[in-house]
Design a protein around this motif. Structure first.
Motif, PDB file in Angstrom:
ATOM      1  N   PRO A 112     -20.333  22.546 -27.257  1.00  0.00           N
ATOM      2  CA  PRO A 112     -19.138  22.625 -26.399  1.00  0.00           C
ATOM      3  C   PRO A 112     -18.042  21.738 -26.975  1.00  0.00           C
ATOM      4  O   PRO A 112     -18.327  20.746 -27.661  1.00  0.00           O
ATOM      5  N   PRO A 113     -16.775  22.085 -26.737  1.00  0.00           N
ATOM      6  CA  PRO A 113     -15.682  21.265 -27.281  1.00  0.00           C
ATOM      7  C   PRO A 113     -15.794  19.822 -26.787  1.00  0.00           C
ATOM      8  O   PRO A 113     -16.143  19.576 -25.634  1.00  0.00           O
ATOM      9  N   PRO A 114     -15.511  18.855 -27.669  1.00  0.00           N
ATOM     10  CA  PRO A 114     -15.518  17.455 -27.222  1.00  0.00           C
ATOM     11  C   PRO A 114     -14.305  17.185 -26.334  1.00  0.00           C
ATOM     12  O   PRO A 114     -13.367  17.982 -26.274  1.00  0.00           O
ATOM     13  N   LEU A 115     -14.327  16.067 -25.668  1.00  0.00           N
ATOM     14  CA  LEU A 115     -13.165  15.671 -24.881  1.00  0.00           C
ATOM     15  C   LEU A 115     -11.949  15.543 -25.804  1.00  0.00           C
ATOM     16  O   LEU A 115     -12.063  15.014 -26.922  1.00  0.00           O
ATOM     17  N   PRO A 116     -10.772  16.028 -25.385  1.00  0.00           N
ATOM     18  CA  PRO A 116      -9.591  15.973 -26.262  1.00  0.00           C
ATOM     19  C   PRO A 116      -9.308  14.568 -26.796  1.00  0.00           C
ATOM     20  O   PRO A 116      -8.892  14.414 -27.955  1.00  0.00           O
ATOM     21  N   ALA A 117      -9.526  13.550 -25.982  1.00  0.00           N
ATOM     22  CA  ALA A 117      -9.256  12.177 -26.418  1.00  0.00           C
ATOM     23  C   ALA A 117     -10.177  11.744 -27.548  1.00  0.00           C
ATOM     24  O   ALA A 117      -9.895  10.764 -28.256  1.00  0.00           O
ATOM     25  N   PHE A 118     -11.273  12.463 -27.735  1.00  0.00           N
ATOM     26  CA  PHE A 118     -12.258  12.094 -28.748  1.00  0.00           C
ATOM     27  C   PHE A 118     -12.028  12.807 -30.074  1.00  0.00           C
ATOM     28  O   PHE A 118     -12.552  12.397 -31.102  1.00  0.00           O
ATOM     29  N   THR A 119     -11.218  13.871 -30.067  1.00  0.00           N
ATOM     30  CA  THR A 119     -11.087  14.734 -31.247  1.00  0.00           C
ATOM     31  C   THR A 119     -10.665  13.962 -32.493  1.00  0.00           C
ATOM     32  O   THR A 119     -11.275  14.090 -33.563  1.00  0.00           O
ATOM     33  N   GLU A 120      -9.611  13.159 -32.381  1.00  0.00           N
ATOM     34  CA  GLU A 120      -9.109  12.446 -33.560  1.00  0.00           C
ATOM     35  C   GLU A 120     -10.148  11.466 -34.088  1.00  0.00           C
ATOM     36  O   GLU A 120     -10.345  11.354 -35.313  1.00  0.00           O
ATOM     37  N   GLN A 121     -10.837  10.767 -33.205  1.00  0.00           N
ATOM     38  CA  GLN A 121     -11.868   9.809 -33.639  1.00  0.00           C
ATOM     39  C   GLN A 121     -12.991  10.510 -34.393  1.00  0.00           C
ATOM     40  O   GLN A 121     -13.454  10.018 -35.421  1.00  0.00           O
TER      41      GLN A 121
END
Length: 239
Positions: free
Chosen positions: A66-75
Motif C-alpha cells: 500500500p502507498p506509504p504516508l505522503p509525509a514519509f515519501t521523501e524520506q
C-alpha cells in the motif's frame, strides 16, 4: 518485531536499487537491513534476507505494498538514493529504478531530480566526515597495517566524491589523522541518521586492524560521542 508499511517500503525500494545493476553483491542485503537501525527478530531477519535476494519476489511485493504516508515519501526515497550511492556513484540503471519507484508514489522525474541533487550534495558532505573519522580510527593504535590501508582506500572508493578529492584525502589522512576532539565535535553535531551512517561505514575498518580489540574499543568510544547506545553500536559493528 513486525515492520511498519513504511519500513517495508525502505527495504523493498533499497532492494530494487541493489538489483538494478544485476544480482546483489556480497553484503548488500545486510547493508539494506541496517538502513532500519532496528533489531529484527530472527524469523523476520531470515524472511527479509530471502526476499532481498529474490528480485521477482521484490517486484511482486513492490506492486502489492500500500502507498506509504505522503509525509514519509521523501524520506524513503532518500534512503533508496543512499543505496544507489553506496558504491560511490549511481548508475543509469539505478536512476531508472529510482524514477520508477518515485512514479509509483506520485513523484515526478523533475521533482525527484531536484531531490537527488540535494541528497547527493549531502552525501558528499557526509563522505568527507566519514573519511576523517575513518582516518582517526586507523591511526588510533599508532600503526598503519597494510590491510587497514587497503580498507581505507576501498572505503574512499565507495564515497560519493570525485576521484581527485579521494586522492587528496588519501594522501592527507594516510600521512596523519585529524585530531579526535575536532572530528568528535563534528560527529556529535550531525543529525542522528548521519551519525549512524558514519558508524556503519567505519565497522569494516575495525576487523582490518592487527589490534582489533583497540579498534573495537575506539569504535564504541566514537559511538558514545555520537550518542548511539552501545547495543546499537555493536549491531552496527557486526553488520
Amino acid at each position: 518485531m513486525t515492520l511498519t508499511p513504511e519500513q517495508e517500503w525502505i527495504l523493498v525500494a533499497c532492494g530494487l536499487i541493489a538489483h538494478a545493476d544485476g544480482d546483489l553483491k556480497d553484503g548488500e542485503s545486510d547493508l539494506i537491513l541496517a538502513m532500519l537501525e532496528e533489531h529484527l527478530s530472527e524469523d523476520e531477519h531470515r524472511r527479509w534476507l530471502e526476499l532481498l535476494r529474490d528480485h521477482d519476489g521484490l517486484r511482486a511485493t513492490f506492486q502489492e505494498l500500500p502507498p506509504p504516508l505522503p509525509a514519509f515519501t521523501e524520506q524513503m526515497l532518500e534512503k533508496a538514493w543512499a543505496m544507489a550511492l553506496a558504491d560511490g556513484d549511481a548508475s543509469p540503471a539505478e536512476v531508472a529504478v529510482m524514477e520508477e519507484i518515485a512514479a509509483q508514489l506520485g513523484v515526478s522525474a523533475n521533482e525527484l531530480a531536484g531531490w537527488r541533487r540535494q541528497w547527493t550534495e549531502q552525501a558528499a558532505d557526509l563522505g568527507e566526515h566519514i573519511a576523517a573519522f575513518a582516518a582517526v580510527m586507523i591511526h588510533h593504535d599508532g600503526v598503519l597495517d597494510p590491510d587497514e590501508i587497503d580498507q581505507y582506500r576501498a572505503l574512499l572508493a565507495r564515497l560519493p566524491l570525485s576521484a581527485e578529492r579521494r586522492d587528496v584525502l588519501a594522501a592527507e589522512y594516510l600521512a596523519a589523522a585529524p585530531k579526535l576532539d575536532h572530528v568528535g565535535a563534528r560527529l556529535a553535531a550531525l543529525p542522528r541518521e548521519r551519525r549512524f551512517a558514519v558508524l556503519r561505514a567505519l565497522g569494516p575498518l575495525v576487523s582490518a586492524s592487527s589490534r582489533a580489540d583497540l579498534g573495537r574499543d575506539f569504535f564504541l568510544e566514537l559511538a558514545t560521542i555520537a550518542a548511539v547506545p552501545r547495543d546499537q553500536a555493536l549491531r552496527l559493528l557486526f553488520v
